[in-house]
Structure formats: C-alpha cells, structure tokens
Design an enzyme around this catalytic site. Sequence first.
Site, PDB file in Angstrom:
ATOM      1  N   SER A 109     -39.082 -56.539  61.570  1.00 21.01           N
ATOM      2  CA  SER A 109     -39.957 -55.595  60.881  1.00 21.01           C
ATOM      3  C   SER A 109     -41.374 -55.718  61.436  1.00 21.01           C
ATOM      4  O   SER A 109     -41.585 -55.540  62.631  1.00 21.01           O
ATOM      5  CB  SER A 109     -39.880 -55.841  59.367  1.00 21.01           C
ATOM      6  OG  SER A 109     -40.421 -54.767  58.652  1.00 21.01           O
ATOM      7  N   ASP A 237     -31.202 -48.332  57.103  1.00 16.17           N
ATOM      8  CA  ASP A 237     -32.509 -48.969  57.258  1.00 16.17           C
ATOM      9  C   ASP A 237     -33.657 -48.049  56.873  1.00 16.17           C
ATOM     10  O   ASP A 237     -33.649 -46.851  57.191  1.00 16.17           O
ATOM     11  CB  ASP A 237     -32.668 -49.379  58.726  1.00 16.17           C
ATOM     12  CG  ASP A 237     -33.681 -50.474  58.960  1.00 16.17           C
ATOM     13  OD1 ASP A 237     -34.551 -50.679  58.098  1.00 16.17           O
ATOM     14  OD2 ASP A 237     -33.590 -51.113  60.025  1.00 16.17           O
ATOM     15  N   HIS A 264     -32.228 -52.935  55.925  1.00 17.12           N
ATOM     16  CA  HIS A 264     -33.381 -53.500  56.625  1.00 17.12           C
ATOM     17  C   HIS A 264     -33.238 -54.984  56.969  1.00 17.12           C
ATOM     18  O   HIS A 264     -34.075 -55.528  57.683  1.00 17.12           O
ATOM     19  CB  HIS A 264     -34.633 -53.287  55.769  1.00 17.12           C
ATOM     20  CG  HIS A 264     -35.918 -53.487  56.499  1.00 17.12           C
ATOM     21  ND1 HIS A 264     -36.253 -52.800  57.651  1.00 17.12           N
ATOM     22  CD2 HIS A 264     -36.978 -54.317  56.247  1.00 17.12           C
ATOM     23  CE1 HIS A 264     -37.453 -53.181  58.064  1.00 17.12           C
ATOM     24  NE2 HIS A 264     -37.904 -54.103  57.235  1.00 17.12           N
TER      25      HIS A 264
END
Length: 289
Positions: A109, A237, A264
């Site tokens: 991320s 996601d 995610h």
Amino acid sequence: MKHLFTEDFLHFQNHKIWYGRFDPTTNTSDRRIPILCLHGGPGVPHDYLESLSDLTATGRSVIFYDQLGCGNSEQATDPSIYSIAYFQEELAHVRKVLGLEIIHLLGQSWGGCLALEHTLVGASGIESLILSNTPSNVRQFVSEAYRLMSELPPDVYQVIKESEAEGKTDSPAYQAAMEVFKQRHFCLLNPLPDSVQRAYQKVGRDFRGAGKIMDWDVTPKLATIQIPTLLISGRYDQVTPACVEPLHQKIAGSKWLIFQESSHLPHLEEHEKFIKAVSEFIAAVEDKN
C-alpha cells in the site's frame, strides 16, 4: 515457521526508530539477499505484515521497521516533520545503519509508494521491487475508492456521503458504514487477524491528513524504472486494477498477479499463495544475476 528474531532501535534526526529482523536458522554463509518490508498507512505499523517473516524459509532475512510516528517508534516532537521527503530519507538511513546494501524491496500500500520514491531517486542495491496493493497516483486511488463506495448498498453509501458532507466522520453511523466498505475492499477475513488489530491499536495519525500525499503522482516517471518488478493486487482491492494498470504498462517487464480471493491484504487473505509467488519471483531474479 522457525526463524530467529531480534529487535532494537536506531536513531534518525534525534528520534528513535524501531526495527526488527527475522533471520533464517540456516548457516549465515548460505543466506540469500534480504527482504526489506515497508508498511502502509502512512502510519499503520509493521505488525500486520509480520506473516511475511515466513519468507525466511527461502534462506533470507526479512527486515521490518516502524516509520516515525507509529508502532514502536517515537512520535515526532514536531508533527510538521512528516512528509514524503522525510520518510524517503528515513528509509535511506535505515538501510545505511543496518548495512542493507543489496535488498529486495517489498512495499505494501503506502509502503509501495515509498518504495517507488526510493527507487526513483536513484537508490542503489535494489535487486527487485515487490509492490503489493500500490497505486502510482493518490488522487486516482481516492477517486476509485469513492466509486467503490457508490456501489455499496444505497443506505450505506448515503450515510457516508452525508457524514462526510457534515463533518461527522467520527459518528458511529459513519464508522459502521465504513466498516461495510472495509469488509468488501480492505480485508475479507472475519474477524480481522490479530496482526491487523494490533497494528491499528498502534496507528499513527499525524501524517494521515490527505494534504500531505493527495497530490502524489509518480506515473510520469515510472518508465525510468529498470528493476525487476512484481505487482500484486486483490480482485476486490480498494486499489483497483485502474490504479495498478499504469504501473504495469510503464514499468518494462513488470509482472502483475491479481489474487482472486483477496482485497487489500492478500498477504493475509491468501497467505500461502502470496509467499509462494514472492519466493518464486525473487528466486528467478537472483538466478538471472
């Protein structure tokens, strides 16, 4: 998984930065290039990535650190210090102090955004990039996230819109609505794994304002990256395929894996598959060198 764990602090700009490393139990002389893991957020500490320590089974060390302001690291005495430039300098310092001259760099991320920053400033010794659930343009990511929200049940989306318009994002109703979003696009596991819960108990908030990173966009620079790159995302996601596509298109030779039963956090949602994919990728990179 058997491994050795050590932890300590290093100092950067008068602050204590926590780091931990998982070392394989194999003979030191047999170890391969280590993996440095960068956590997301900004401000969500390393805990939720701890399962990546299973990569020590490949005979390499796995190193984590908590960026300033979260987890086991200190809070900044002056929150204005938080910036993308600061975190890039912090990363370079961590590598220098820990002697990580040659690494595989894995970012999840926001950690992937930081990995891109580090690469694009010309950092040396990066054998490969693993970018998990990473966009190249924050405004695009936010736009896609709101598109996903608009596909939630109408009553849930209405609560989100009204709460944000009225500045009531601390309300129980808003938090409940966002929980519906997270269950669909952040983590499909219910309940959340302990490592994720621990991370959110130690989250840092001073850097989480959108103003710090909202205009971050490295898409025009991606074509300069010459490092072997693995892109990972989840079918559900919040970093949608539209966000990952520019990375795949512009980084020559990049490989993109979409985990079909993940959102995610595929390193948790499909852990064994994730570890296998990363292990095979970095082994192939090393075998070519």
